[in-house]
Scaffold this active site. Structure first.
Site, PDB file in Angstrom:
ATOM      1  N   HIS A 142      11.550  46.838  36.716  1.00  0.00           N
ATOM      2  CA  HIS A 142      11.179  47.286  38.069  1.00  0.00           C
ATOM      3  C   HIS A 142      12.125  46.694  39.120  1.00  0.00           C
ATOM      4  CE1 HIS A 142       7.610  48.852  40.643  1.00  0.00           C
ATOM      5  NE2 HIS A 142       8.739  48.922  41.339  1.00  0.00           N
ATOM      6  N   ARG A 163       7.191  55.498  39.391  1.00  0.00           N
ATOM      7  CA  ARG A 163       6.051  54.686  38.985  1.00  0.00           C
ATOM      8  C   ARG A 163       5.742  54.898  37.510  1.00  0.00           C
ATOM      9  NH1 ARG A 163       6.957  51.978  42.653  1.00  0.00           N
ATOM     10  NH2 ARG A 163       5.688  51.512  44.469  1.00  0.00           N
TER      11      ARG A 163
HETATM   12  P1  NDP Z   1       9.106  59.880  50.477  1.00  0.00           P
HETATM   13  O1  NDP Z   1       7.680  59.954  50.904  1.00  0.00           O
HETATM   14  O2  NDP Z   1      10.156  59.820  51.499  1.00  0.00           O
HETATM   15  O3  NDP Z   1       9.445  61.150  49.538  1.00  0.00           O
HETATM   16  C1  NDP Z   1       8.542  61.632  48.587  1.00  0.00           C
HETATM   17  C2  NDP Z   1       9.070  62.956  48.051  1.00  0.00           C
HETATM   18  O4  NDP Z   1       8.218  63.360  46.964  1.00  0.00           O
HETATM   19  C3  NDP Z   1       9.020  64.075  49.097  1.00  0.00           C
HETATM   20  O5  NDP Z   1      10.143  64.919  48.955  1.00  0.00           O
HETATM   21  C4  NDP Z   1       7.753  64.835  48.714  1.00  0.00           C
HETATM   22  O6  NDP Z   1       7.734  66.208  49.047  1.00  0.00           O
HETATM   23  C5  NDP Z   1       7.770  64.690  47.209  1.00  0.00           C
HETATM   24  N1  NDP Z   1       6.419  64.912  46.674  1.00  0.00           N
HETATM   25  C6  NDP Z   1       5.280  64.238  46.952  1.00  0.00           C
HETATM   26  N2  NDP Z   1       4.242  64.774  46.292  1.00  0.00           N
HETATM   27  C7  NDP Z   1       4.740  65.816  45.586  1.00  0.00           C
HETATM   28  C8  NDP Z   1       4.165  66.773  44.720  1.00  0.00           C
HETATM   29  N3  NDP Z   1       2.852  66.790  44.449  1.00  0.00           N
HETATM   30  N4  NDP Z   1       4.961  67.718  44.173  1.00  0.00           N
HETATM   31  C9  NDP Z   1       6.296  67.742  44.451  1.00  0.00           C
HETATM   32  N5  NDP Z   1       6.917  66.863  45.277  1.00  0.00           N
HETATM   33  C10 NDP Z   1       6.132  65.906  45.823  1.00  0.00           C
HETATM   34  O7  NDP Z   1       9.198  58.642  49.478  1.00  0.00           O
HETATM   35  P2  NDP Z   1      10.466  57.728  49.171  1.00  0.00           P
HETATM   36  O8  NDP Z   1      11.596  58.615  48.832  1.00  0.00           O
HETATM   37  O9  NDP Z   1      10.654  56.703  50.220  1.00  0.00           O
HETATM   38  O10 NDP Z   1       9.954  56.943  47.862  1.00  0.00           O
HETATM   39  C11 NDP Z   1       9.644  57.632  46.670  1.00  0.00           C
HETATM   40  C12 NDP Z   1       9.020  56.708  45.626  1.00  0.00           C
HETATM   41  O11 NDP Z   1      10.016  55.908  45.017  1.00  0.00           O
HETATM   42  C13 NDP Z   1       8.013  55.684  46.123  1.00  0.00           C
HETATM   43  O12 NDP Z   1       6.759  56.281  46.377  1.00  0.00           O
HETATM   44  C14 NDP Z   1       7.970  54.703  44.981  1.00  0.00           C
HETATM   45  O13 NDP Z   1       6.986  55.095  44.036  1.00  0.00           O
HETATM   46  C15 NDP Z   1       9.333  54.846  44.336  1.00  0.00           C
HETATM   47  N6  NDP Z   1      10.126  53.596  44.481  1.00  0.00           N
HETATM   48  C16 NDP Z   1      10.434  52.878  43.356  1.00  0.00           C
HETATM   49  C17 NDP Z   1      11.203  51.733  43.448  1.00  0.00           C
HETATM   50  C18 NDP Z   1      11.633  50.983  42.246  1.00  0.00           C
HETATM   51  O14 NDP Z   1      12.176  49.886  42.380  1.00  0.00           O
HETATM   52  N7  NDP Z   1      11.459  51.471  41.051  1.00  0.00           N
HETATM   53  C19 NDP Z   1      11.674  51.231  44.737  1.00  0.00           C
HETATM   54  C20 NDP Z   1      11.337  52.090  45.862  1.00  0.00           C
HETATM   55  C21 NDP Z   1      10.566  53.209  45.709  1.00  0.00           C
HETATM   56  P3  NDP Z   1       7.781  66.698  50.595  1.00  0.00           P
HETATM   57  O15 NDP Z   1       9.190  66.359  51.048  1.00  0.00           O
HETATM   58  O16 NDP Z   1       7.552  68.141  50.489  1.00  0.00           O
HETATM   59  O17 NDP Z   1       6.725  65.919  51.303  1.00  0.00           O
HETATM   60  C1  OXD Z   2       8.682  50.374  46.066  1.00  0.00           C
HETATM   61  C2  OXD Z   2       8.957  49.583  44.871  1.00  0.00           C
HETATM   62  O1  OXD Z   2       7.880  51.305  46.023  1.00  0.00           O
HETATM   63  O2  OXD Z   2       9.676  48.556  44.980  1.00  0.00           O
HETATM   64  O3  OXD Z   2       9.293  50.058  47.109  1.00  0.00           O
HETATM   65  O4  OXD Z   2       8.519  49.927  43.772  1.00  0.00           O
END
Ligand code: NDP
Ligand code: OXD
Length: 309
Positions: A272, A224
């Site tokens: 994006h 993000r």
């Molecule tokens: P998940 O919820 O599966 O994974 C999130 C990960 O982040 C987990 O490992 C979690 O830790 C870790 N995390 C969360 N908070 C913290 C913190 N405070 N400190 C350290 N680690 C932390 O999410 P996804 O993998 O499905 O998606 C991740 C992000 O990717 C989305 O939220 C979105 O913002 C972004 N995204 C962007 C896209 C784009 O086109 N640019 C498309 C799709 C997604 P734990 O395992 O310990 O819970």
């Molecule tokens: C998502 C994105 O979070 O597309 O899936 O950014």
């Protein structure tokens, strides 16, 4: 049963057609054609206008068209009793991993320098760095970050990962929690951000993080825009502390035409698109979740609002 669709980037037609096949009993409405608000059971949304969801009194679930749900949680009028369901992979992991692999190889193989040299017809070989001597650090080891790590492993790069809670991943040095962030960053030469945007992670890519990386480290931000302090990055690039950046997400999207990132020689900008919501790959998850909710079962990807993801 009425579903309201809202997105300023996704075309509604593929969703309308795919949902009509899988759930013929569902009435598909596209915002602003809401009809009678009390009849709407599901909202399938990306960045809905703040306050919109509060006008739908009988929502059974808010279905995010994205993996991240910050676009919903930032709405001050978000109804607090309605479950939020996010996308779990559904075609996103492959796209995110492809993008991040491309970025890692770009920086690892000095493509930034070679592209710059080509502009000046400069034939100059730079020292080769074996994969086993290059360290990639992945922030976020959830659905998308762990897919990336598994795809990166066969390349033989040194891998480290950072998450909120402890993780064990074969071939990866793992770190967790704020206390271990400095240690994680200290040897990370290419940093890839897969974190969700929460109050704990907002602004995490800032001057103190850049200073903790080895000099000349590169940044790939595909999570993000609000994770990144854009001014701090520009300063770190100008000072040479950060060597290059590949950025897919920004504080303001679309990225304003006058932004320095557009013309910065060591910044790659994409709009994006690291992963896009492809209706044909995602619709079965949406249908399955609606069926689960209708049967009183828990949907896949139920968001924990207290955690923020
Ligand atoms: P998940 O919820 O599966 O994974 C999130 C990960 O982040 C987990 O490992 C979690 O830790 C870790 N995390 C969360 N908070 C913290 C913190 N405070 N400190 C350290 N680690 C932390 O999410 P996804 O993998 O499905 O998606 C991740 C992000 O990717 C989305 O939220 C979105 O913002 C972004 N995204 C962007 C896209 C784009 O086109 N640019 C498309 C799709 C997604 P734990 O395992 O310990 O819970
Ligand atoms: C998502 C994105 O979070 O597309 O899936 O950014």
């Amino acid at each position: 049963m009425v579903l309201l669709f809202y997105s300023d980037t996704d075309a509604p037609e593929p969703w309308r057609d795919a949902l009509a096949l899988g759930l013929p009993e569902l009435e598909f409405r596209i915002w602003p054609d809401v009809g009678e608000p009390g009849r709407v059971s599901y909202a399938l949304v990306w960045r809905p206008a703040p306050g919109l969801l509060a006008t739908l009194p009988n929502l059974k679930a808010i279905l995010s068209l994205a993996a991240g749900v910050d676009h919903l949680l930032l709405d001050p009028q978000l109804p607090d009793h309605v479950p939020i369901v996010r996308v779990v992979d559904a075609g996103m992991a492959a796209q995110m991993s492809e993008y991040a692999l491309y970025g890692v190889l770009h920086f690892h193989r000095s493509m930034q320098q070679y592209v710059a040299q080509q502009r000046h017809a400069q034939w100059q070989q730079l020292p080769a760095v074996p994969a086993a001597q290059r360290t990639v650090g992945v922030m976020g080891l959830g659905v998308l970050g762990s897919d990336f790590v598994h795809k990166l492993l066969p390349l033989g790069l040194r891998l480290r990962g950072w998450s909120r809670t402890p993780k064990t991943l074969s071939g990866v040095s793992t770190f967790h929690g704020r206390a271990a962030l400095g240690e994680f960053l200290a040897r990370t030469e290419i940093l890839v951000n897969f974190l969700p945007l929460t109050p704990d992670t907002a602004g995490i890519l800032s001057a103190s993080t850049f200073a903790a990386l080895p000099r000349g480290a590169c940044i790939i931000n595909i999570a993000r825009g609000a994770h990144l302090d854009e001014r701090d990055l520009l300063s770190a690039l100008d000072e040479g502390q950060v060597g290059g950046a590949m950025l897919d997400v920004f504080q303001h999207e679309p990225l304003p035409a006058e932004h320095r990132f557009w013309h910065h020689p060591r910044v790659i900008v994409t709009p994006h698109i690291a992963a896009q919501a492809i209706a044909e790959l995602m619709v079965s998850q949406v249908i399955d979740n609606i069926r689960r909710i209708e049967h009183g079962d828990q949907p896949l990807g139920l968001v924990d609002r207290r955690r923020g993801y």
